[in-house]
Structures are given as structure tokens and as C-alpha cells.
Design an enzyme around this catalytic site. Structure first.
Site, short mmCIF file in Angstrom:
data_model
loop_
_atom_site.label_atom_id
_atom_site.label_comp_id
_atom_site.label_asym_id
_atom_site.label_seq_id
_atom_site.Cartn_x
_atom_site.Cartn_y
_atom_site.Cartn_z
CD GLU A 1 13.81 0.94 8.88
OE1 GLU A 1 14.23 1.95 9.47
OE2 GLU A 1 14.47 -0.11 8.79
N GLY B 1 -4.49 1.85 4.44
CA GLY B 1 -3.30 1.38 5.17
C GLY B 1 -3.66 0.87 6.55
CB CYS C 1 13.78 8.95 7.52
SG CYS C 1 14.55 7.66 6.52
CE LYS D 1 -1.58 2.99 2.01
NZ LYS D 1 -1.36 4.43 1.64
CD GLU E 1 10.98 13.11 10.37
OE1 GLU E 1 9.80 12.72 10.50
OE2 GLU E 1 11.88 12.37 9.94
#
Ligand code: NAD
Length: 491
Positions: free
Chosen positions: A256, A218, A290, A180, A389
């Protein structure tokens, strides 16, 4: 551009989406590129059922030679269409052209060789020999087996890298897969689906690709009881939801997630070289990676010089149209991401920071989701702009008071994905690297990204490792067969 595949791959067939189509947009121009298949819950249901059936009712999980053959075919078939895939990746993901010759496309396609080769030479069963644990004479064998159905959920930033680094080892290990992909880059995945259907011998149901505008597709994949493992790459917040959804059926979860990695400059380092490397790293694909280092941690006594050097380097970064072969820093993926980055830029100022360069949209871009390469000075590591982030071309410069303080600052983060240490004394730099709590560290510009190297994060950057032998074994269960010796008929 005329549209690539507008179909899903389910049970070996290319089929339309139950919800019709949704638009995919060029982030450099804000123009609609075309339409992608929009899966509904029934499509996902059929994809999971097909994967379940292919795992439970065919020889796929036992036929290593077929798996190796199909993966090599896929690598070759993707290679044959690499120029068309390159243009789609630039247009849809806003990926700078130069990166498509490496981590955005060519390298992950080539790297499909690694899981195929690994499967071919892997010791699927290891004989521990005969022993008498608890007094019972027994021959012990450790067998590695696939989990079953893997649900793979991927982000938009490196669409081919993340997807292929999941489906390659998952399939090589003998699982079946439902992929997905992110709604922002459906064509990148749909084209892989078309190529699989048209040019490879993957049996029906072994690999299914379900593009959808709705993130809940998802979520449904993560909670589906027929799915044995979820392999997720994306933000830490979504990773938490995936883990929660998967908890109901105690499925294996591989994550991850995000990062806020530190680039540590020691007091003996070549400041110019370090600042140039830091600037190039954080602007690569507009900072949408990332593992990119986003905090530059420099000696306090060299702080001013470091800010000047990194501002000069950031200002010289080729920034703009991703189709230009010189561009390193292109647009962000969407208006939403651009607004999110702008929110953090504004926040940095209210937290007491100042821009060394950048700080918003470039004057020349009235279209496209661009944000200028930006240096933020004057913050400490407790500012939100230094902790959270941002996922844009934004570097926060922080001051340290020696090696231990640099380590403290680097590790003072909820994340632990990556890091860099620059220093003239390699042994000292390596000692500092050893103290960083992160999954991949580069010392003086070393490259850790490679098909045979495991990649992943400490702390809230994830669980498990992708790529390398460890990444292959993430997709394997461990079974022990203990056979009593001397009781049965021996042959
Ligand atoms: P995201 O978390 O918003 O979405 C990732 C994927 O999850 C998409 O396919 C999305 O549709 C799906 N999704 C969204 N909500 C879901 C839910 N509740 N349940 C299941 N699936 C759901 O991430 P993004 O914005 O696409 O990507 C950027 C993020 O990805 C950044 O945080 C970045 O650090 C991270 N990332 C991490 C790595 C890594 O290897 N550690 C690599 C690339 C990107």
C-alpha cells in the site's frame, strides 16, 4: 506524559530492546515525550523465529475459534484503554483529537470485528465435486490456507489504522506476524503489544511487535527467508526496496503505497460545496494521508472562482494544536517531513506557481512541525509539485477543458490510489468516475472507507487490497486437493 511501554513483544513476553531505547517526540511541541524500545538484529531474529515456531509447531493456523476469540479480546482490550491510547496518538502522531474518534483510532479498533467475523463464517474448503478432467475421475477441493509468517511494516501517519488493518486479517487468516512499526510512532505500537501480552490469550509467538529507530530492521524483515509474506504500507520508494528485498526468496508482497489523487469538479458542480470538501480533505491530519485528494481539477472557465473558493475554505480550516477538539489540521510528523513539504512549496514557485494562501510555516508557531494550509495555483499537471507526493496540507489547482480532459489529467499520474468526482448530474459524474484509474473513488462526497470495503491502489500506488473480504484473502494461499475416485478405500 509518563512513558507507555518501553518494551518489545517477542514470543509472548515483553522484553527490552537490544539497542536500549530511542526518543519519541511530540510533533506539536518538538519535546521528547519519552523512550521507546530499540530493537537490534538479534531481537528481530528472535521475533521471526518465534513467529515461525508458532506457525509450524502449534495449532494456531488450524484453530479458527481460538483466533476469533483472541481478536475479539484484543478489540475489547483496546476499547477498554481507548482514552489512554487516544492521548498517546495525539501526542506522538500529532493526530487531531477529532480524528481519533474515527480513522485514527476508534474505527480501526472497532473494525477488528470484521476479520474475526469473516474468519468465523469463511468457507475454508470448497468442494468442486467430482469430474473427469483429462479423463481421470476426481473429487476436487479448493482449500484456503494461511501463508505462514507475515512481516508487517507500517508508517506513522495513521499508526493504529495501518497496523490493525494488517494484523487483524493476517491473524484471523491463521498467519503469525512480526510487526515493525515506523520509528516516529513507536508508542502507538508498543502499547498494542503490551495490551496483547497483558490482556489477551494470543499464544506466544503468534504476534510479535518490534519497534526500532533503524529502518534497516524493516529491510531485514523483508529479506528474511523465514518470512513467507510481507505486508508493507509506506512510500512508493520504500515499497520498491521492500519488493526488491523480498524478491530473493520470492515471497508474497502486498504493498500500500503513495498517491497523488485528483478531485475532479465537473462544469455543472456546486463549486462552493466541492471546494469546501476539497479543502477539508487535503488538510485532514495536515495532508498526511495517502488517499487524500491533492490535485483539484476544475473547469478552466471557473478556475478563478475555484481558486477563490478553495482559498476561502482553506483559510477557515481549524489549524493548530492537535489536542484541541476543533482542530482538523495539526502538525507534520517531523522536521524532516516539514522540510520536505517546504521544499515542494519552494519548488512550486520556481515552476511558475503562486500561493493562493499559505506557503510555509505559520507566524505563530516557533515550535512544532507546522505548515500552513496551502493552495498552489498557476501550475499544469507536468510540474513536479503537481506530480509528486508532497504529504502535507497542500492543494494544487489545475484547469481542465471538459470531462475527457479532466479524466486525462486525473489519470496522468504514476499513482492510482483514490479520486473524487463532483457534479450535479450523478449519472455523468459516475461515468467520469468509471474512467478514473484508481482503487477508490468518491462521487459527490460518498465515503469508501469501511471495514467491509477493499482499499488499495492501481499503478505505483500498490499491489493488492487491504480490508474487506479481498483484504482478508490477501493473507491466504490457495491449495487444490484432487482425489482420484474409485481407487482408494472409501468410507
Ligand atoms: P516510509 O516508506 O518512509 O516508511 C514506512 C515503513 O517502512 C517504516 O516502518 C520504515 O521504518 C520502514 N522502512 C524504511 N525503509 C525500509 C526498507 N528499506 N525496507 C523495509 N522497511 C523500510 O513511509 P513513511 O514516511 O513512514 O509514511 C509515509 C508514506 O506512506 C507516504 O508515501 C504515504 O503515501 C504512504 N502511505 C500509504 C498508505 C496506503 O495505504 N497506500 C497508507 C499510509 C501511508
Amino acid at each position: 506524559m509518563t512513558g507507555p511501554s518501553t518494551q518489545l513483544l517477542i514470543d509472548g513476553a515483553l522484553v527490552p530492546g537490544g539497542r536500549g531505547t530511542f526518543a519519541t517526540v511530540n510533533p506539536a511541541t518538538e519535546e521528547t515525550l519519552g523512550q521507546a524500545a530499540d530493537a537490534d538484529g538479534a531481537d528481530l531474529d528472535r521475533a521471526v523465529a518465534a513467529a515461525r515456531n508458532a506457525f509450524d509447531s502449534t495449532d494456531w493456523c488450524r484453530d479458527t475459534a481460538l483466533r476469533v476469540h483472541c481478536l475479539r479480546q484484543l478489540r475489547d482490550a483496546l476499547g477498554d484503554e481507548i482514552e489512554a491510547l487516544r492521548e498517546i496518538t495525539i501526542a506522538e502522531a500529532g493526530a487531531p483529537r477529532m480524528l481519533t474518534y474515527g480513522g485514527q483510532l476508534q474505527t480501526p479498533v472497532d473494525d477488528l470485528a470484521f476479520p474475526a467475523d469473516t474468519a468465523e463464517r469463511y468457507s475454508w474448503a470448497v468442494d468442486l465435486g467430482v469430474a473427469a478432467p483429462l479423463g481421470i475421475t476426481t473429487r476436487r477441493t479448493i482449500v484456503r490456507e494461511p501463508f505462514g509468517v507475515v512481516g508487517a511494516i507500517t508508517p506513522w501517519n495513521f499508526p493504529h489504522q495501518v497496523s490493525l488493518a494488517k494484523i487483524g486479517p493476517a491473524l484471523a487468516a491463521g498467519n503469525t506476524v512480526v510487526l515493525k512499526p515506523a520509528p516516529d510512532t513507536p508508542w502507538c505500537a508498543a502499547e498494542v503489544g503490551r495490551i496483547i501480552a497483558e490482556k489477551t490469550d494470543f499464544p506466544p509467538g503468534v504476534i510479535n511487535i518490534v519497534t526500532a529507530a533503524d529502518h534497516r530492521i524493516g529491510a531485514r524483515l523483508a529479506e528474511d527467508a523465514r518470512v513467507d509474506a510481507v505486508s508493507f504500507t509506506g512510500s512508493t520508494a520504500t515499497g520498491r526496496s521492500v519488493m526488491t528485498a523480498a524478491a530473493a526468496t520470492i515471497k508474497k508482497v502486498f504493498l500500500e503505497l503513495g498517491g497523488k489523487s485528483a478531485f475532479v469538479v465537473l462544469d455543472d458542480a456546486d463549486l462552493g460545496a466541492a471546494c469546501t470538501a476539497a479543502a477539508r480533505t487535503v488538510t485532514t491530519h495536515a495532508g498526511q494521508g495517502c488517499a487524500l485528494t491533492t490535485r483539484l481539477v476544475v473547469p478552466r472557465e471557473r478556475y478563478g472562482d475555484a481558486v477563490d473558493a478553495v482559498v476561502a475554505a482553506m483559510s477557515a480550516i481549524p489549524f493548530g494544536d492537535p489536542s484541541d477538539p476543533k482542530t482538523l489540521c495539526g502538525p507534520l510528523i517531523s522536521a524532516r517531513q516539514r522540510d520536505r513539504v517546504q521544499y515542494y512549496l519552494d519548488l512550486a514557485i520556481t515552476e511558475g506557481g503562486a500561493f493562493g494562501c499559505g506557503g510555509g510555516r505559520p507566524g505563530w508557531a516557533d515550535r512544532g512541525f507546522y505548515i500552513e494550509p496551502t493552495v498552489i495555483a498557476g501550475l499544469t499537471n507536468d510540474a513536479r509539485a503537481a506530480r509528486e507526493e508532497i504529504f502535507g496540507p497542500v492543494l494544487v489547482v489545475l484547469a481542465h477543458d471538459g470531462d475527457s480532459d479532466a479524466v486525462r489529467i486525473a489519470n496522468d499520474s504514476p499513482y492510482g490510489l483514490s479520486g473524487t468526482v463532483f457534479g450535479a448530474d450523478e449519472q455523468r459524474a459516475t461515468r467520469v468516475a468509471a474512467r478514473l484509474r484508481a482503487g477508490t473513488i468518491n462521487v459527490n462526497g460518498g465515503m469508501w472507507y469501511s471495514a467491509d470495503v477493499p482499499f488499495g491502489g492501481y499503478k505505483q500506488s500498490g499491489i493488492g487490497r487491504e480490508m474487506g473480504l479481498a483484504g482478508f484473502e490477501e493473507y491466504l494461499e490457495t491449495k487444490v486437493v484432487a482425489t482420484a475416485v474409485g481407487t482408494g478405500r472409501q468410507r
